[in-house]
Write a protein that holds these residues in place. Structure first.
Motif: not given
Length: 415
Positions: A37-41, A97-106, A124-128
């Motif tokens: 259901s992602s809205k970002s990226y 999120g702010d400053s390039g943070a990656l947030n995930l709701d589940l 950061r998203k690079e360590i997803y």
């Protein structure tokens, strides 16, 4: 009644002795669907994360995971119609999120009813991939299965990139994330210095003598520990991080030594005139190691402070690497004798309490086995058809997974 009791006994043995193969048919596993259901990226990153999550859910080995990428609204009350018959459905949304943070709701649905919700955040998203590993860990925990804490740990390995040139790399267990922390020169045999993985040891072969060094991961500060003529390897570290098992050749032949981190003093453990190497802790005061005292490499054990040595393995022609955990030993054995082509080396598992032997691999050169801290899985190096990979063996599920290295050859690694 007698037949019923016999069946109970067989099942008890199967789940208490890891040397007995346990095979679960895919059809008997609960079905599991995943909804995005992602809205970002962008779509490329979304699909990359989805594939990572599917891979992790497969590795925990408790579901029959559907690989279809289905997109739904996060707030939909019901699961997608294609997932209606699934036993479990995981729905998530990626949010920047702010400053390039990656947030995930589940959300996790069981038979179309929500049973779990969690939130995750990384800088950061690079360590997803570490979020993906954490999700699989949490789902496994929710299901009440044995811990897969090892999924969240980092792997450290030495990668040979050219003759006498190597890199020491910190990675996740799938090798998706890789960070070169030591490069330049010939540096081999990295070993985590503690459970927290905040430091590690490695052997430098650039000086006049092989030298053991210690690196602080956070500061990258390097400290010289000890040198030895001929050979210097830290093969294991005690649970309290205070004692190292070293292979050194102080008198021309390699022997096993203990090294006290606090006092900086070493003590010779083996005194055989041949080769004693690669010692591993089995218990606080007991080690297993490789020795050629039978005329070929084999696995032996010894209590620290005792002069007695016990042969542990009676199968295999050249058993040249091992790892111990509790009553279990995994070892590498040569299973062919080809004069003009590469030989096959497979991994085998034995218990010190039974006579069972379980072969864990079938093809190629399989080496450097390492138990996870909880003994649930074994990490190993596989070299096959010019491809170097890191493999995971799930002992209780009779499944192997391979993660290929993009370039170079894995020389050694630790978990």
């Amino acid at each position: 009644m007698k037949i019923f009791l016999t069946l109970i006994t067989l099942f008890t043995l199967a789940f208490s002795d890891a040397t007995i193969e346990v095979i679960k048919k895919v059809e008997s596993l609960p079905s599991f669907g995943v909804e995005d259901s992602s809205k970002s990226y962008d779509n490329t990153f979304r699909l990359k994360f989805f594939k990572s999550l599917i891979a992790d859910l497969n590795v925990i080995s408790i579901f029959n995971v559907d690989r279809h990428h289905r997109v739904v609204d996060y707030d939909d009350e019901n699961v997608d119609v294609e997932n209606k018959e699934k036993n479990f459905v995981l729905r998530y949304q990626l949010l920047e999120g702010d400053s390039g943070a990656l947030n995930l709701d589940l959300k996790l649905f069981r038979d179309n009813e929500q049973v779990l919700s969690k939130k995750y955040k990384i800088s950061r998203k690079e360590i997803y991939m570490f979020v993906s590993h954490a999700i699989a860990y949490d789902i496994n925990k929710y299901m009440g299965e044995p811990s897969v804490e090892w999924m969240k740990r980092k792997v450290i390995f030495s990668r040979v990139v050219k003759p006498k040139k190597s890199e020491i790399v910190i990675a996740d267990y799938t090798l998706t994330y890789q960070h070169v922390i030591v490069n330049g020169g010939f540096n081999v045999f990295p070993k985590w210095a503690n459970k927290e993985q905040s430091a590690f040891y490695y052997t430098s072969l650039d000086g006049l003598k092989p030298t053991l060094k210690r690196v602080d991961v956070k500061t990258a500060k390097i400290k010289t520990i000890i040198s030895s003529d001929g050979m210097m390897i830290c093969s294991d570290v005690s649970d309290d991080a205070k004692t190292l098992l070293l292979t050194m050749a102080m008198d021309g032949q390699p022997d096993v030594y203990t090294y006290n981190v606090n006092s900086k003093k070493y003590k010779r453990v083996t005194k055989y005139g041949g080769i004693d190497v690669n010692a591993q802790f089995m218990e606080r005061d007991k080690i297993v190691f490789i020795s050629n005292r039978l005329g070929y490499p084999n696995v032996f054990s010894k209590k620290l402070g005792s002069g007695e040595v016990e042969q542990m393995v009676y199968y295999g022609n050249s058993n040249s690497a091992c790892s111990g955990h509790g009553e279990y030993i995994v070892y590498k054995a040569r299973e062919s004798s080809n004069a003009f082509s590469r030989n096959t080396f497979n991994l085998h598992l034995i218990s010190t309490k039974t006579d069972f032997i379980r072969r864990l691999t079938a093809t190629g050169v399989n080496e450097f086995p390492r138990f996870s801290k909880d003994g649930d899985a074994i990490l190993f190096i596989k070299n096959y058809k010019a491809q170097s990979s890191i493999g995971i063996i799930r002992l209780n599920y009779n499944k192997n997974y391979l993660f290929p290295l993009k370039y170079g050859r894995v020389q050694s690694m630790d978990w």
